[in-house]
Write an enzyme that holds these catalytic residues in place. Structure first.
Site, PDB file in Angstrom:
ATOM      1  N   ARG A 230      -1.946 109.694 -17.159  1.00  0.00           N
ATOM      2  CA  ARG A 230      -2.397 111.058 -16.867  1.00  0.00           C
ATOM      3  C   ARG A 230      -1.912 111.970 -17.980  1.00  0.00           C
ATOM      4  O   ARG A 230      -0.831 111.738 -18.547  1.00  0.00           O
ATOM      5  CB  ARG A 230      -1.818 111.556 -15.530  1.00  0.00           C
ATOM      6  CG  ARG A 230      -2.412 110.887 -14.297  1.00  0.00           C
ATOM      7  CD  ARG A 230      -3.802 111.438 -13.964  1.00  0.00           C
ATOM      8  NE  ARG A 230      -4.314 110.843 -12.750  1.00  0.00           N
ATOM      9  CZ  ARG A 230      -5.154 109.799 -12.686  1.00  0.00           C
ATOM     10  NH1 ARG A 230      -5.596 109.233 -13.796  1.00  0.00           N
ATOM     11  NH2 ARG A 230      -5.575 109.348 -11.523  1.00  0.00           N
ATOM     12  N   GLU A 259      -7.488 118.977 -18.717  1.00  0.00           N
ATOM     13  CA  GLU A 259      -8.861 118.485 -18.895  1.00  0.00           C
ATOM     14  C   GLU A 259      -9.854 119.459 -18.275  1.00  0.00           C
ATOM     15  O   GLU A 259      -9.579 120.008 -17.207  1.00  0.00           O
ATOM     16  CB  GLU A 259      -8.998 117.106 -18.229  1.00  0.00           C
ATOM     17  CG  GLU A 259      -8.138 116.067 -18.910  1.00  0.00           C
ATOM     18  CD  GLU A 259      -8.095 114.736 -18.152  1.00  0.00           C
ATOM     19  OE1 GLU A 259      -8.863 114.559 -17.185  1.00  0.00           O
ATOM     20  OE2 GLU A 259      -7.282 113.893 -18.525  1.00  0.00           O
ATOM     21  N   HIS A 277     -11.399 110.941 -20.659  1.00  0.00           N
ATOM     22  CA  HIS A 277     -10.958 110.368 -19.377  1.00  0.00           C
ATOM     23  C   HIS A 277     -12.021 109.411 -18.809  1.00  0.00           C
ATOM     24  O   HIS A 277     -12.602 109.643 -17.745  1.00  0.00           O
ATOM     25  CB  HIS A 277     -10.648 111.482 -18.357  1.00  0.00           C
ATOM     26  CG  HIS A 277      -9.789 110.996 -17.218  1.00  0.00           C
ATOM     27  ND1 HIS A 277      -8.966 111.819 -16.500  1.00  0.00           N
ATOM     28  CD2 HIS A 277      -9.644 109.760 -16.671  1.00  0.00           C
ATOM     29  CE1 HIS A 277      -8.336 111.125 -15.558  1.00  0.00           C
ATOM     30  NE2 HIS A 277      -8.744 109.869 -15.641  1.00  0.00           N
TER      31      HIS A 277
HETATM   32  P1  NAP Z   1       0.555 100.831  -9.899  1.00  0.00           P
HETATM   33  O1  NAP Z   1       0.226  99.378  -9.807  1.00  0.00           O
HETATM   34  O2  NAP Z   1       1.031 101.544  -8.673  1.00  0.00           O
HETATM   35  O3  NAP Z   1       1.627 100.998 -11.067  1.00  0.00           O
HETATM   36  C1  NAP Z   1       2.311 102.195 -11.270  1.00  0.00           C
HETATM   37  C2  NAP Z   1       3.497 101.932 -12.169  1.00  0.00           C
HETATM   38  O4  NAP Z   1       4.167 103.192 -12.372  1.00  0.00           O
HETATM   39  C3  NAP Z   1       4.543 100.971 -11.613  1.00  0.00           C
HETATM   40  O5  NAP Z   1       4.863 100.048 -12.606  1.00  0.00           O
HETATM   41  C4  NAP Z   1       5.734 101.851 -11.325  1.00  0.00           C
HETATM   42  O6  NAP Z   1       6.980 101.232 -11.530  1.00  0.00           O
HETATM   43  C5  NAP Z   1       5.543 102.926 -12.395  1.00  0.00           C
HETATM   44  N1  NAP Z   1       6.349 104.101 -12.082  1.00  0.00           N
HETATM   45  C6  NAP Z   1       6.313 104.877 -10.970  1.00  0.00           C
HETATM   46  N2  NAP Z   1       7.280 105.818 -11.044  1.00  0.00           N
HETATM   47  C7  NAP Z   1       7.919 105.609 -12.206  1.00  0.00           C
HETATM   48  C8  NAP Z   1       9.019 106.230 -12.847  1.00  0.00           C
HETATM   49  N3  NAP Z   1       9.657 107.256 -12.275  1.00  0.00           N
HETATM   50  N4  NAP Z   1       9.412 105.791 -14.066  1.00  0.00           N
HETATM   51  C9  NAP Z   1       8.784 104.736 -14.637  1.00  0.00           C
HETATM   52  N5  NAP Z   1       7.741 104.096 -14.084  1.00  0.00           N
HETATM   53  C10 NAP Z   1       7.322 104.526 -12.880  1.00  0.00           C
HETATM   54  O7  NAP Z   1      -0.697 101.671 -10.395  1.00  0.00           O
HETATM   55  P2  NAP Z   1      -1.885 101.211 -11.367  1.00  0.00           P
HETATM   56  O8  NAP Z   1      -3.029 100.730 -10.566  1.00  0.00           O
HETATM   57  O9  NAP Z   1      -1.332 100.335 -12.436  1.00  0.00           O
HETATM   58  O10 NAP Z   1      -2.286 102.648 -11.984  1.00  0.00           O
HETATM   59  C11 NAP Z   1      -1.349 103.343 -12.784  1.00  0.00           C
HETATM   60  C12 NAP Z   1      -1.839 104.732 -13.137  1.00  0.00           C
HETATM   61  O11 NAP Z   1      -2.900 104.660 -14.084  1.00  0.00           O
HETATM   62  C13 NAP Z   1      -2.445 105.535 -11.972  1.00  0.00           C
HETATM   63  O12 NAP Z   1      -1.450 106.138 -11.177  1.00  0.00           O
HETATM   64  C14 NAP Z   1      -3.302 106.549 -12.696  1.00  0.00           C
HETATM   65  O13 NAP Z   1      -2.575 107.728 -12.947  1.00  0.00           O
HETATM   66  C15 NAP Z   1      -3.620 105.872 -14.030  1.00  0.00           C
HETATM   67  N6  NAP Z   1      -5.068 105.572 -14.132  1.00  0.00           N
HETATM   68  C16 NAP Z   1      -5.786 106.142 -15.150  1.00  0.00           C
HETATM   69  C17 NAP Z   1      -7.140 105.883 -15.255  1.00  0.00           C
HETATM   70  C18 NAP Z   1      -7.956 106.467 -16.364  1.00  0.00           C
HETATM   71  O14 NAP Z   1      -9.161 106.626 -16.205  1.00  0.00           O
HETATM   72  N7  NAP Z   1      -7.364 106.792 -17.500  1.00  0.00           N
HETATM   73  C19 NAP Z   1      -7.780 105.061 -14.318  1.00  0.00           C
HETATM   74  C20 NAP Z   1      -7.011 104.497 -13.305  1.00  0.00           C
HETATM   75  C21 NAP Z   1      -5.651 104.761 -13.210  1.00  0.00           C
HETATM   76  P3  NAP Z   1       7.622 100.223 -10.437  1.00  0.00           P
HETATM   77  O15 NAP Z   1       6.767  98.981 -10.507  1.00  0.00           O
HETATM   78  O16 NAP Z   1       8.975  99.969 -10.949  1.00  0.00           O
HETATM   79  O17 NAP Z   1       7.553 100.909  -9.124  1.00  0.00           O
END
Ligand code: NAP
Length: 311
Positions: A230, A259, A277
């Site tokens: 993000r 954005e 995005h």
């Molecule tokens: P996910 O499986 O829930 O993974 C989130 C990760 O964030 C986990 O590894 C978690 O660590 C880490 N995290 C949370 N709090 C943290 C902190 N304080 N310090 C360091 N790491 C932290 O989610 P996902 O499916 O991979 O998606 C991740 C993110 O990608 C979404 O939340 C969204 O914002 C973004 N995204 C962007 C797009 C785009 O179009 N650009 C599309 C989809 C998603 P732990 O494993 O240690 O809990």
């Protein structure tokens, strides 16, 4: 058969999704409703939000019959999760179905930034190739890649980077003992030990501006930052200053703090690649995400277990 349940969609995010919702429910479009939507509010049991407009406290408070928020995104930073919990409102999102696309784009941004693909495309189109060969660029294969947030998307990026013979490290809240990548509990140490730093964590109060001046300086003038998380993960003025002053080697960015506004200082920098995005924006994935949103709503209204419950 069409149900009488009322679903409010907050933003015109996907025509396919709107059709699917309209075929099954009584669909309200927030942008078509009067600002003070008292009359319609009593008939709305569900909100379908997105990364643009989710479900904040104000919207939730305006909908007394609200039972569920089904987000057309995996990130839930635009949904007031604490307030939903407090009000007993269920929440779902769209994990997994978009992971491959976002990871693919992260690799695309790395290659585009290091190999200057966009700049070299402009070079050919402007006729400059007829005067000179294009300059040398940077190799991706074998680089040290650091991932901030080794969740679903982070792990998918790591898997792809492995096939480029990269060495992988990561920072997240917890160490993943099942994975062989090096864990850094400190993000500055991760940045110091990486040539490419990829942001893939969830946006929370703790990860807001997790990429600050110290992290950028640790990555250094040869380092490249990739952000597919993000915009708010990065202190954007610090990023822009570092790029303009040459304290950071380059950046590939899918997301921005405000954005669709993108800092204009970036437009003149050939070591920066900016895309609007589009991490999960493919025809295939839009369909899968929309179907998941609809199936979660159908499950909820027929009192069956939710497919991807968050709350
Ligand atoms: P996910 O499986 O829930 O993974 C989130 C990760 O964030 C986990 O590894 C978690 O660590 C880490 N995290 C949370 N709090 C943290 C902190 N304080 N310090 C360091 N790491 C932290 O989610 P996902 O499916 O991979 O998606 C991740 C993110 O990608 C979404 O939340 C969204 O914002 C973004 N995204 C962007 C797009 C785009 O179009 N650009 C599309 C989809 C998603 P732990 O494993 O240690 O809990």
């Amino acid at each position: 058969m069409k149900s009488s349940m009322g679903v409010l969609i907050t933003y015109p995010m996907s025509t396919y999704l709107q059709h699917q919702l309209q075929n099954r429910f009584t669909l309200f479009r927030l942008w078509d409703l009067p600002t003070n939507h008292h009359k319609e509010a009593a008939s709305i049991q569900a909100v379908v939000g997105s990364t643009h407009i989710g479900a904040d406290r104000q919207l939730i408070d305006s909908l007394p019959a609200l039972e569920i928020v089904s987000s057309f995104s995996v990130g839930l930073d635009k949904v007031d999760l604490d307030y939903c919990k407090q009000r007993g409102i269920r929440v779902t999102n769209t994990p997994d179905v978009l992971t491959d696309d976002v990871a693919d784009l992260a690799i695309g941004l790395i290659l585009a930034t290091l190999r200057r693909i966009c700049e070299s495309d402009r070079y050919v189109r402007s006729g400059l190739w007829k005067q000179n060969d294009f300059k040398l660029t940077m190799k991706f294969s074998g680089k040290r890649v650091g991932i901030v947030g080794l969740g679903r998307i982070g792990a998918a990026i790591a898997k792809r980077a492995e096939s480029f013979n990269c060495s992988l490290s990561y920072h997240s809240r917890s160490k993943k003992p099942e994975l062989k990548y090096k864990y850094f509990p400190n993000i500055i140490e991760l940045a110091s030990n990486s040539e490419i730093l990829v942001v893939a964590c969830a946006l929370t109060d703790e990860t807001h501006h997790i990429i600050n001046r110290e992290v950028i300086d640790a990555l250094g003038p040869k380092g490249v930052l990739i952000n597919i998380g993000r915009g708010q993960h990065v202190d954007e003025p610090e990023l822009v200053a570092a790029l303009v002053e040459g304290r950071l080697g380059g950046a590939g960015l899918d997301v921005f703090e405000n954005e669709p506004d993108v800092p204009e200082e970036l437009f003149g920098l050939d070591n920066v690649v900016v895309v609007p995005h589009v991490g999960s924006s493919t025809v295939e994935t839009e369909t899968d995400m929309a179907d998941l949103v609809v199936r979660n709503l159908e499950a909820h209204f027929s009192k069956k277990p939710l497919l991807t419950p968050v709350i």
